[in-house]
Scaffold this active site. Structure first.
Site, mmCIF file in Angstrom:
data_model
loop_
_atom_site.group_PDB
_atom_site.id
_atom_site.type_symbol
_atom_site.label_atom_id
_atom_site.label_comp_id
_atom_site.label_asym_id
_atom_site.label_seq_id
_atom_site.Cartn_x
_atom_site.Cartn_y
_atom_site.Cartn_z
ATOM 1 N N GLU A 1 0.530 -1.926 4.457
ATOM 2 C CA GLU A 1 0.663 -0.491 4.533
ATOM 3 C C GLU A 1 2.293 -0.312 4.975
ATOM 4 O OE1 GLU A 1 -0.010 3.669 6.939
ATOM 5 O OE2 GLU A 1 -1.945 2.284 6.898
ATOM 6 N N GLU B 1 -12.871 3.155 5.796
ATOM 7 C CA GLU B 1 -13.199 2.573 7.123
ATOM 8 C C GLU B 1 -14.201 2.891 7.799
ATOM 9 O OE1 GLU B 1 -8.513 3.148 8.376
ATOM 10 O OE2 GLU B 1 -9.267 4.811 7.470
ATOM 11 N N GLN C 1 0.846 -1.217 0.086
ATOM 12 C CA GLN C 1 -0.041 0.079 0.128
ATOM 13 C C GLN C 1 0.784 1.169 0.054
ATOM 14 O OE1 GLN C 1 -2.672 -2.091 3.186
ATOM 15 N NE2 GLN C 1 -3.302 -0.049 2.852
ATOM 16 N N PHE D 1 -6.155 -3.952 3.600
ATOM 17 C CA PHE D 1 -6.705 -3.836 4.864
ATOM 18 C C PHE D 1 -5.851 -3.164 6.085
ATOM 19 C CE2 PHE D 1 -8.811 -7.658 3.007
ATOM 20 C CZ PHE D 1 -9.875 -6.894 2.619
ATOM 21 N N ARG E 1 -5.068 7.824 17.053
ATOM 22 C CA ARG E 1 -6.293 7.787 16.225
ATOM 23 C C ARG E 1 -7.247 7.199 17.257
ATOM 24 N NH1 ARG E 1 -8.646 8.584 11.047
ATOM 25 N NH2 ARG E 1 -6.751 9.394 10.240
ATOM 26 N N ALA F 1 -5.781 5.105 5.681
ATOM 27 C CA ALA F 1 -6.590 6.404 6.397
ATOM 28 C C ALA F 1 -7.516 6.852 5.603
ATOM 29 C CB ALA F 1 -5.777 7.516 6.608
ATOM 30 N N ARG G 1 -7.909 -1.755 9.274
ATOM 31 C CA ARG G 1 -8.995 -0.900 8.751
ATOM 32 C C ARG G 1 -9.709 -0.268 10.020
ATOM 33 N NH1 ARG G 1 -13.096 -3.352 4.361
ATOM 34 N NH2 ARG G 1 -13.899 -1.427 3.654
#
Length: 778
Positions: free
Chosen positions: A235, A732, A200, A231, A313, A512, A345
């Protein structure tokens, strides 16, 4: 399954090859001549010193050509993120089961797999830290605890009519992307190397590979055509696997391929972070929240990876959809001897949201009222401030609650559920209402930027490169839609190329929920640069062809480009649309005039800042809102459950493609359902995962789809705070609706003994449900 749509949307441009199986992924491509296969040697201990590695027996096998360990790395032995704490290969100590200790390289996969088992590694085992509880006792943290607060929490708790205290744990979740971690690396003839990575984040792979090999970023080309599911699991993790593959290719000077088996992927890769939450919540007799004091700790695993931004987050979503006048959120990421947990996710938001929804149910039970009442009375109103002082612009939950409750006749459904429970002894039904408020943007402000390159050919077709990665979510389709809309072309005239660091550099990962916002906005910027030049040419051509059919037009307005519009592969002046020129004719004429038919577009999300020191800022461009009702049925003898109904009303302002968006929402809901009800990953006292194959790790299947109703409606409206064409992100947030199944199961169990509080673990597996029932009835 019922899906509500409001308009016909362009189909997914990769839909046919993906469905028919003709789409190629990394390991499906033609094998380069002389390619070798890389097999990692994995640690069998959660924490141990490496005493000796003996590969002599493996190297004696015909077909084995090389063995590499940390001492063979020509550049930096480091692939860490926030901190340089992640060695590519360990030099002295292993920190988790599944950590790659060394590499075995052979001419074929079968030989590599067999020979890898012959490598002997001698260890001295050390005591591991595995749980959040153990990490807190040992003060094993990556960074000090972080606090976001406002108001006087202690004073408000003391003055509240009621205070409830509780704690809850959330579990792991394995990504189970269809394509496991895979990479192919091909050395070039100019001291460069090309990496085909299932990633990703191509730029991050480029940066890490360059440092590991001790070469410049310009000499590492990373190309990503498509990713077979991510998902979040692709990343940061591909930086490790791509660097290992690149190392083998670089040192052997031969193309190299690495692909993990499903078992290896589960054992050796990070998962969704487990969280521990402990809270006090103060409220008045009517259910209005006056104070919320929350402590959260996450199990980050052996290395930092993305644990710090994930925890951030979680903090930023610990309020979910509710205004908290006095709030204190304290959180800390724990360092343990498990695989480094990573993005998934929702990126921490599901954990933070689950905890406050757990608290809302506690408030409702204390007051003996419908949990929906507690949720509704505490919903954000427009422009109220979050705990980190960002206004919740255009908050829409009261409207969404009212519309959805009317649509599904909530009170009738609740009455029918209660009546069913009175008349059935061994099967019980439950309901839940789950709202979501989700902030969109990377919380790291600098990452909110996108780039795109658009070229028009003289036959009127267009090719686009952008910095996002297509992994099934439809990003390339939406990018193509932007181009098609602005140039008035059929989708068949547009090709979206692979993501390639030599065409688009310095990109953030596609994560994100920002992929569409950043890359479609950058594409739009590039297209508008080209249109500005084409509009002048189009006006001139239309005038020269008597486009105005006798209409007298002042000379000054002959080049008044706002009159130009593009539609159905033609170009018109709206003052006389009867006369037209083809788009291909226009661009050919522009080319002959030496007008550039390409442009680089750039976009940076405006208005963002994040003051971590003071816990204040505007980290998000906007918020997404929505609400869903879930009904389940629970077998009290087996603990099993069935989804009966899911009805979601999701507000994303304007949908760029309803077909893609609704199906993405459906997948997210189902993933949230699996996370909260069945996907359980456990480990033994040695730090070994026990559910390490798809025969032992359960995920939802088609058989688990809601039996009566699965309905997703996109609620559209005009919003000032939105993205390209007034749209908002979708990837998400709908996952949160899936968590509603857990609360519906809890509601079903409560019908067995309404006066006693239900104690239910998460996920709500059959075992957890039976344990909950036993505690309730004893």
């Amino acid at each position: 399954m019922t899906i509500t749509t409001q308009a016909k949307s362009p189909v997914h441009i990769s839909g046919v090859p993906l469905v028919t199986g003709s789409a190629k992924f990394i390991c499906d491509e033609t094998k380069p001549q002389g390619m070798v296969y890389v097999k990692p040697i994995f640690s069998k201990f959660a924490h141990a010193r490496i005493l000796n590695i003996d590969a002599s027996e493996a190297l004696a096998i015909p077909g084995v050509i090389a063995f590499f360990s940390a001492k063979d790395i020509p550049g930096e032995n480091q692939v860490g993120h926030a901190f340089p704490d992640t060695p590519l290969l360990p030099e002295e100590e292993v920190m988790y089961v599944g950590q790659v200790v060394a590499l075995l390289v052979a001419t074929d996969l079968k030989t590599a797999t067999f020979a890898a088992k012959l490598v002997k590694v001698e260890y001295a085992e050390l005591p591991p830290i595995l749980t959040i509880e153990d990490a807190i006792k040992a003060k094993s943290f990556y960074v000090p605890e972080r606090v976001v607060a406002r108001g006087d929490v202690d004073k408000a708790l003391a003055a509240a009519d009621f205070v409830v205290e509780s704690e809850i744990n959330t579990g792991f979740q394995e990504h189970i992307y269809l394509e496991t971690q895979s990479c192919r690396a091909i050395p070039g003839d100019d001291h460069n190397i090309t990496i085909f990575s299932s990633s990703q984040g191509p730029t991050q792979v480029q940066e890490k590979v360059a440092k590991v090999l001790g070469i410049n970023a310009k000499d590492v080309i990373v190309d990503v055509k498509r990713v077979g599911g991510g998902f979040g699991g692709k990343e940061s993790a591909p930086e490790l696997w791509s660097s290992l593959t690149a190392l083998a290719a670089f040192l052997t000077k031969r193309p190299a391929e690495l692909r993990l088996t499903r078992h290896e992927d589960i054992v050796a890769t990070g998962k969704r972070h487990p969280f521990y939450g402990k809270y006090k919540i103060g409220f008045n007799k009517d259910g209005k929240i006056v104070a919320y004091d929350l402590f959260m700790a996450s199990n980050g695993g052996a290395f930092t990876d993305l644990s710090i931004p994930i925890l951030e987050r979680a903090i930023y979503h610990a309020d979910n959809a509710y205004y908290l006048p006095n709030v204190r959120i304290t959180a800390v990421p724990c360092k343990t001897n498990l695989t480094p947990n990573t993005a998934f996710r929702g990126f921490g938001a599901p954990q933070g949201i689950f905890i406050i929804e757990h608290a809302m149910d506690k408030v409702a039970h204390k007051l003996k009222i419908d949990p929906v009442v507690v949720r509704e009375i505490n919903l954000y109103q427009p422009d109220q401030l979050t705990p980190f002082s960002q206004p919740v612009w255009e908050a829409n939950h009261p409207t969404l609650f009212t519309k959805l409750k009317e649509k599904i006749r909530y009170q009738d459904l609740l009455n029918a559920t209660n009546e069913f429970n009175k008349n059935n002894k061994f099967v019980k039904r439950g309901l839940s209402v789950m709202p979501v408020k989700f902030g969109i943007s990377f919380s790291q402000t600098t990452m909110n930027q996108g780039s795109a390159l658009v070229w028009i050919y003289t036959d009127g077709t267009v090719i686009v490169s952008h910095g996002g990665v297509e992994m099934g979510q439809g990003l390339n389709t939406k990018v193509a839609q932007i181009v098609a809309k602005e140039f008035g072309l059929d989708m068949s005239h547009i090709r979206v190329e692979s993501t390639n660091t030599s065409r688009i550099g310095n990109t953030p990962p596609t994560a994100a929920s920002t992929g569409t916002d950043l890359n479609c906005s950058a594409t739009y910027n590039a297209v508008m640069q080209i249109k500005e030049k084409l509009n002048v040419m189009a006006t001139e051509l239309l005038v020269s062809k008597n486009a105005f059919n006798g209409l007298t037009v002042p000379a000054a307005s002959a080049f008044d480009t706002p009159y130009i519009f593009y539609q159905d592969n033609y170009v018109y002046d709206w003052r006389n649309p009867a006369v037209k020129i083809s788009f291909a004719e226009l661009v050919t004429a522009a080319h002959l005039r030496r007008i550039c038919l390409g442009a680089h577009g750039f976009y940076k999300t405006p208005g963002l800042y994040n003051d971590r020191q003071h816990g204040r800022g505007h980290p998000f461009h906007y918020f997404v809102f929505g609400v869903a009702v879930t009904q389940v049925e629970v077998d009290v003898l087996t603990g099993g459950n069935r989804l009966l109904k899911v009805s979601a009303l999701h507000d994303i302002a304007h949908s760029l493609n309803q077909g893609i968006d609704i199906n993405q929402a459906a997948g997210a809901i189902f993933q949230g359902y699996g996370y909260s009800t069945m996907e359980e990953e456990i480990f033994d006292i040695k730090g070994r995962y026990l559910a390490d194959t798809l025969s032992t790790y359960k995920i939802p299947t088609f058989r688990d789809l809601p039996e009566d109703l699965f309905e997703i409606e996109i609620f559209e409206r005009q919003c000032q705070h939105s993205s390209v064409y007034g749209s908002k992100a979708l990837g998400e947030p709908p996952l949160i609706y899936g968590l509603g199944a857990w609360f519906a199961i809890k509601h079903a169990i409560s019908s067995l003994n309404p006066n006693t509080e239900v104690m239910l673990a998460m996920p709500a597996t059959p075992e957890a449900v039976l344990n909950s029932i036993n505690k309730l009835l004893i």
